[in-house]
Design a protein around this motif. Structure first.
Motif, PDB file in Angstrom:
ATOM      1  N   TYR A  13       0.875  -1.350   0.125  1.00  0.00           N
ATOM      2  CA  TYR A  13       0.059   0.027  -0.123  1.00  0.00           C
ATOM      3  C   TYR A  13       0.727   1.167   0.176  1.00  0.00           C
ATOM      4  O   TYR A  13       0.382   2.428  -0.173  1.00  0.00           O
ATOM      5  CB  TYR A  13      -1.027   0.173   1.447  1.00  0.00           C
ATOM      6  N   PHE A  54      -3.529  -0.665   5.620  1.00  0.00           N
ATOM      7  CA  PHE A  54      -4.062   0.380   4.557  1.00  0.00           C
ATOM      8  C   PHE A  54      -4.072   1.675   5.395  1.00  0.00           C
ATOM      9  O   PHE A  54      -3.602   2.701   4.900  1.00  0.00           O
ATOM     10  CB  PHE A  54      -5.404  -0.075   4.148  1.00  0.00           C
ATOM     11  N   GLU A  55      -4.490   1.736   6.575  1.00  0.00           N
ATOM     12  CA  GLU A  55      -4.689   2.842   7.463  1.00  0.00           C
ATOM     13  C   GLU A  55      -3.450   3.645   7.558  1.00  0.00           C
ATOM     14  O   GLU A  55      -3.171   4.648   7.741  1.00  0.00           O
ATOM     15  CB  GLU A  55      -5.232   2.630   8.798  1.00  0.00           C
ATOM     16  N   LYS A  58      -1.776   4.905   4.661  1.00  0.00           N
ATOM     17  CA  LYS A  58      -2.590   6.007   4.119  1.00  0.00           C
ATOM     18  C   LYS A  58      -1.956   7.102   4.732  1.00  0.00           C
ATOM     19  O   LYS A  58      -1.900   8.426   4.258  1.00  0.00           O
ATOM     20  CB  LYS A  58      -4.030   5.905   4.398  1.00  0.00           C
ATOM     21  N   GLN A  59      -1.379   7.286   6.076  1.00  0.00           N
ATOM     22  CA  GLN A  59      -0.795   8.555   6.640  1.00  0.00           C
ATOM     23  C   GLN A  59       0.597   8.841   6.149  1.00  0.00           C
ATOM     24  O   GLN A  59       1.027   9.895   6.312  1.00  0.00           O
ATOM     25  CB  GLN A  59      -0.638   8.154   8.226  1.00  0.00           C
ATOM     26  N   ASP A  63      -3.473  11.406   0.677  1.00  0.00           N
ATOM     27  CA  ASP A  63      -4.665  11.112  -0.109  1.00  0.00           C
ATOM     28  C   ASP A  63      -4.181  10.267  -1.567  1.00  0.00           C
ATOM     29  O   ASP A  63      -5.311   9.905  -2.447  1.00  0.00           O
ATOM     30  CB  ASP A  63      -5.421  12.286  -0.424  1.00  0.00           C
ATOM     31  N   ILE A  65      -3.298   7.641  -1.993  1.00  0.00           N
ATOM     32  CA  ILE A  65      -3.563   6.359  -2.120  1.00  0.00           C
ATOM     33  C   ILE A  65      -5.329   6.135  -2.089  1.00  0.00           C
ATOM     34  O   ILE A  65      -5.833   6.690  -1.220  1.00  0.00           O
ATOM     35  CB  ILE A  65      -3.029   5.572  -0.734  1.00  0.00           C
ATOM     36  N   GLU A  66      -5.824   5.315  -3.053  1.00  0.00           N
ATOM     37  CA  GLU A  66      -7.082   5.283  -2.978  1.00  0.00           C
ATOM     38  C   GLU A  66      -7.144   3.814  -2.961  1.00  0.00           C
ATOM     39  O   GLU A  66      -6.465   3.167  -3.247  1.00  0.00           O
ATOM     40  CB  GLU A  66      -7.585   5.720  -4.425  1.00  0.00           C
ATOM     41  N   LYS A  67      -8.325   3.596  -2.362  1.00  0.00           N
ATOM     42  CA  LYS A  67      -8.611   2.066  -1.982  1.00  0.00           C
ATOM     43  C   LYS A  67      -8.359   1.495  -3.390  1.00  0.00           C
ATOM     44  O   LYS A  67      -9.017   1.114  -4.319  1.00  0.00           O
ATOM     45  CB  LYS A  67     -10.113   1.723  -1.584  1.00  0.00           C
TER      46      LYS A  67
ATOM     47  N   SER B  42      -0.451   4.597  13.830  1.00  0.00           N
ATOM     48  CA  SER B  42      -0.452   6.016  13.345  1.00  0.00           C
ATOM     49  C   SER B  42       0.511   6.731  13.926  1.00  0.00           C
ATOM     50  O   SER B  42       0.811   7.962  13.740  1.00  0.00           O
ATOM     51  CB  SER B  42      -1.860   6.759  13.440  1.00  0.00           C
TER      52      SER B  42
END
Lengths: 162, 103
Positions: A13, A54-55, A58-59, A63, A65-67, B42
């Motif tokens: 990802y 995934f989460e 994403k950070q 943005d 990264i789209e599903k 996170s």
């Protein structure tokens, strides 16, 4: 989820980030697993506390990264609905389509054989052998396609349960 | 809690934790994950962001058992950032709390 799955998925990802950067991030998480395990946690427990790959990714990626529709193993990812439809189609094939088609073929083959006996003029040995062997071939084909359909049904069920 | 808001607060907490002494990633993730409702995963993206912004430096140090750990050290910029965020946080919570006084 275990450590290897987590790290693979995370790496996947992270997508188009430079390779060095991705490896640095993976190293951070690898260290986290190492410390967590040293503190007596299981891989599953550590994964749960980390959240989803995934989460996490994403950070880093933001943005951009789209599903993604592609699963981490590089295969196209389908929804459960897709597999449910595929399952229904395979069951239909196994129960209705394949038996009907095959019995039609079989009927034609049997009729040809019967025809040979009724009208002896056409009943050359070569013709009879051809008719009988094609009957056998049709039966084999029916068995193979049925087995194939059953395998596909099993595959679809696995995908739905995943 | 709003994600952006949470991000800012998390940043303040991480900076504050590092004021006392240098810490390694797992320590920070563990402390923040336990005390606040954030996923530990996170924490690492945030640490990296703060490092890129020049608030932290990292270095490797041998651990008593196993390979070296990556330690985070707060920079002067980071200390200033912490002071500023803390000031904002205090002002903000005071303002919010003023609504509840006498209720």
């Amino acid at each position: 989820m275990n450590k290897i799955d987590f790290l693979n998925e995370l790496y996947y990802y992270l997508g188009s980030l430079p390779k060095a950067e991705k490896e640095e991030i993976i190293a951070d998480f690898r260290e986290h697993f190492r410390e967590g395990e040293a503190a007596g946690k299981t891989e599953e427990q550590i994964c749960r506390e980390l959240g989803t790959p995934f989460e996490c990714a994403k950070q880093y990626v933001g943005d951009a990264i789209e599903k993604k529709e592609i699963a981490p193993d590089g295969k196209k990812k389908h929804s459960k609905t897709f597999w449910a439809v595929a399952l229904a189609w395979n069951i239909f094939q196994a129960i209705v389509a394949i038996p009907i088609t095959m019995s039609l073929f079989l009927a034609v083959a049997v009729m040809i054989v019967a025809f040979c006996f009724i009208v002896p003029a056409v009943a050359s040995t070569a013709f009879l052998v051809f008719a009988i062997s094609s009957t056998v071939a049709v039966i084999c084909l029916a068995i193979i396609t049925l087995l194939w359909a059953v395998m596909e049904i099993k595959f679809c069920v696995d995908r739905i349960n995943k | 809690m709003n994600t952006q808001f949470k991000k800012g607060v998390l940043e303040l907490c991480a900076l504050t934790l590092l004021l006392e002494e240098d810490k390694y990633g797992y320590e920070l993730a563990d402390m923040l994950g336990k005390k606040m409702t954030v996923s530990e995963g996170s924490v690492y993206p945030m640490l990296k962001r703060l490092q890129t912004d020049g608030y932290f430096e990292t270095y490797l140090k041998e651990s008593p058992n196993g390979p070296a750990r990556k330690y985070y050290r707060i920079t002067n910029n980071g200390k200033q950032r912490q002071a500023m965020l803390l000031k904002q946080w205090t002002e903000f919570t005071n303002q919010v709390n003023s609504f509840f006084e006498g209720v």
